[in-house]
Scaffold this active site. Sequence first.
Site, PDB file in Angstrom:
ATOM      1  N   CYS A  99      13.282 -31.519 -79.883  1.00  0.00           N
ATOM      2  CA  CYS A  99      12.878 -30.113 -79.895  1.00  0.00           C
ATOM      3  C   CYS A  99      13.930 -29.261 -80.579  1.00  0.00           C
ATOM      4  O   CYS A  99      14.891 -28.813 -79.946  1.00  0.00           O
ATOM      5  CB  CYS A  99      12.634 -29.623 -78.463  1.00  0.00           C
ATOM      6  SG  CYS A  99      12.113 -27.896 -78.381  1.00  0.00           S
ATOM      7  N   CYS A 105      14.208 -25.806 -79.031  1.00  0.00           N
ATOM      8  CA  CYS A 105      14.959 -25.721 -77.781  1.00  0.00           C
ATOM      9  C   CYS A 105      16.460 -25.820 -78.018  1.00  0.00           C
ATOM     10  O   CYS A 105      17.246 -25.095 -77.404  1.00  0.00           O
ATOM     11  CB  CYS A 105      14.548 -26.851 -76.833  1.00  0.00           C
ATOM     12  SG  CYS A 105      12.792 -27.027 -76.568  1.00  0.00           S
ATOM     13  N   ASP A 106      16.865 -26.731 -78.898  1.00  0.00           N
ATOM     14  CA  ASP A 106      18.278 -27.118 -78.969  1.00  0.00           C
ATOM     15  C   ASP A 106      19.004 -26.690 -80.238  1.00  0.00           C
ATOM     16  O   ASP A 106      20.227 -26.820 -80.332  1.00  0.00           O
ATOM     17  CB  ASP A 106      18.388 -28.644 -78.835  1.00  0.00           C
ATOM     18  CG  ASP A 106      17.827 -29.141 -77.514  1.00  0.00           C
ATOM     19  OD1 ASP A 106      17.772 -28.342 -76.569  1.00  0.00           O
ATOM     20  OD2 ASP A 106      17.438 -30.314 -77.444  1.00  0.00           O
TER      21      ASP A 106
END
Length: 457
Positions: A144, A147-148
């Site tokens: 992701c 997300c990261d």
Amino acid sequence: MEASSAEGTLENLVVVGSGPAGYTAALYAARANLNPLLITGYQDGGIPGGQLMTTTHVENFPGFPDGILGPELMDRMRSQAVRWGTRLIEADATAIDLSKRPYLVQVDDVDIACQSLIIATGASANRLGIADEEKYWSHGISACAICDGATPQFRNEQLAVVGGGDSACEEAVYLTKYGSHVHLIVRRGSLRASKAMADRVLANPQITVHWNRSLGSLSGSDWLEQLTLLDAAGEPAETLAVRGIFYAIGHTPNTRLLKDQLPLDGKGYLITTAGSPATAKEGVFAAGDVADAQWRQAITAAASGCQAALAAERWLSENDLAITTARQPVDPVAAEQPIKTLEVTEADFDQDALWQGGSYALRRLYHESKKPLLVIYTSPDCGPCHVFKPQLRRILNELAGAAQGVEINMNEDNQIASQAGVTGTPTLQLFLNKELKQQWRGVQQRSSVKAAIEALL
């Protein structure tokens, strides 16, 4: 569980899974006065909201000419379904029994009986299964980018994305905001992405496409430092010094709970009647990516959720099984909107507030508070953060002031995140008297976080 039926109650309709399919199905069922119960999922098979919770701008969903963030679109769909009467259980379905009617769905060791069922459990991101993948997972490998990508370890570093579809292209473009350069590793000699996304990638000087290449070996110490690319014959071709690899290599349908109960195709997708959301079990319908191996778009998932709800309503009515509810008031109140965390300063800092944002609040509470302190590191585009933050707020409310929380936006306070060793979002840390007691990465069950805090009280 946030909402549930009383034990022994027979539900008209249970929707298992959220995302565009689940929320749309619940919306249509709620407007038909079927009082649907939606089990959002929590960790098993992905977070509530589905794959759009790990997407940045959705540019092809009708009605949003300038695009909309995936998590925001899901927040709106969820609010709309709830506004019309959908009841939510924010937990995982742990078992489904279709051996007889009424059907049973198990959630948190409670069996929920229902006349009809809509399966909208979606699909989960695939892994490659190469050597050392587990070693570097969350230490350089992620599924992701949204997300990261903003985490300190990836800032101004060489990064790689594996895949050739829309998701891979979107993630490659997104990562150029943070990395010094992005390598897109494509197994074929062309991109499978839409023309618009492909053109965006090929025109970006910060992206290098490596054609006819696959991921080989990985190396580094505690964190990924280098990867080897293989050519079409499987031989080592070149090495890249990268600090991060992001997978965008497709998904596997989440049908584990239905194994040996419903027919699946060769790839594990639910088989439905041609032109219909109906499955092989009477009163059981499928919606979204769990039954769609071909299109897998937000709009097609939402459309199939509508079809499934209408089919369920028709089936319940034809079999004289529907028990409709009268909505009061007839026109529901306005939908609730997600609460945004404001960064506080010295002027508006509150020593006793349950939830505050920013580095100033963190410094003051870290040094001065005698209560357990939850610190969550988030980024604005992080879908899992959207899911996790309301649960943490709920924990703090339930503890009635016995603990406090601070949210750190990694885009605004990246240095603090780096000092704290944060490697992805959401990351949650629990402190007491300036001592780190526990740390979690990713969305966690509310009960486990609450239990950890209660153990310190």
